[in-house]
Design a protein around this motif. Structure first.
Motif, short mmCIF file in Angstrom:
data_model
loop_
_atom_site.label_atom_id
_atom_site.label_comp_id
_atom_site.label_asym_id
_atom_site.label_seq_id
_atom_site.Cartn_x
_atom_site.Cartn_y
_atom_site.Cartn_z
N ARG A 63 32.37 51.39 55.48
CA ARG A 63 30.95 51.32 55.10
C ARG A 63 30.60 49.89 54.75
N THR A 64 29.42 49.49 55.10
CA THR A 64 28.96 48.14 54.82
C THR A 64 28.04 48.08 53.62
N GLY A 65 27.79 49.22 53.00
CA GLY A 65 26.85 49.25 51.89
C GLY A 65 25.42 49.41 52.37
N THR A 66 25.25 49.55 53.66
CA THR A 66 23.91 49.76 54.21
C THR A 66 23.83 51.19 54.75
N GLU A 67 22.65 51.58 55.07
CA GLU A 67 22.41 52.92 55.59
C GLU A 67 23.08 53.07 56.96
N VAL A 68 23.64 54.24 57.20
CA VAL A 68 24.26 54.53 58.49
C VAL A 68 23.17 55.01 59.44
N LYS B 228 23.89 65.20 63.41
CA LYS B 228 25.13 65.07 62.65
C LYS B 228 24.88 64.37 61.31
N LEU B 229 24.07 63.32 61.32
CA LEU B 229 23.75 62.63 60.07
C LEU B 229 22.95 63.50 59.13
N GLU B 230 22.03 64.31 59.66
CA GLU B 230 21.26 65.22 58.81
C GLU B 230 22.18 66.25 58.16
N ALA B 231 23.16 66.71 58.90
CA ALA B 231 24.07 67.74 58.39
C ALA B 231 25.13 67.18 57.44
N GLU B 232 25.68 66.00 57.76
CA GLU B 232 26.82 65.48 57.01
C GLU B 232 26.53 64.23 56.20
N GLY B 233 25.41 63.59 56.45
CA GLY B 233 25.09 62.34 55.76
C GLY B 233 26.00 61.22 56.21
N PRO B 234 26.07 60.13 55.43
CA PRO B 234 26.88 58.98 55.80
C PRO B 234 28.38 59.31 55.97
N LEU C 289 30.12 59.22 59.48
CA LEU C 289 30.75 58.01 60.02
C LEU C 289 32.16 57.87 59.47
N GLU C 290 32.34 58.14 58.19
CA GLU C 290 33.67 58.04 57.57
C GLU C 290 34.67 58.96 58.25
N LYS C 291 34.21 60.13 58.66
CA LYS C 291 35.10 61.10 59.30
C LYS C 291 35.57 60.63 60.68
N MET C 292 34.77 59.79 61.32
CA MET C 292 35.09 59.33 62.67
C MET C 292 36.02 58.12 62.68
N LEU C 293 35.95 57.31 61.65
CA LEU C 293 36.72 56.08 61.61
C LEU C 293 37.98 56.26 60.77
N PRO C 294 39.04 55.56 61.15
CA PRO C 294 40.30 55.69 60.38
C PRO C 294 40.19 55.13 58.99
#
Length: 67
Positions: free
Chosen positions: A24-29, A53-59, A62-67
């Motif tokens: 995360r960069t501290g900015t909105e995904v 996906k963003l509406e359902a899971e929020g930021p 992205l965390e779930k997709m990246l290692p």
């Protein structure tokens, strides 16, 4: 004659510690961020997928997709 090596810096034979890895960069995904992280091309269909996906899971999506 001694050879000099950097006193600090990344070593090629060491893994980066987890506390230095950040996704995360501290900015909105954005939906575009999510599409690119998934390896998909940016198309109207993939952008709609990312928005849902963003509406359902929020930021965390992205965390779930990246290692």
């Amino acid at each position: 004659m001694p050879t000099s090596q950097p006193a600090s810096g990344p070593s090629e034979d060491r893994a980066t510690p987890d506390d230095l890895l950040h996704t995360r960069t501290g900015t909105e995904v954005s939906p575009e961020d999510l599409v690119l992280a998934s390896g998909k091309d940016i198309t109207p269909r993939s952008m709609e997928w990312a928005k849902r996906k963003l509406e359902a899971e929020g930021p965390a999506a992205l965390e779930k997709m990246l290692p």
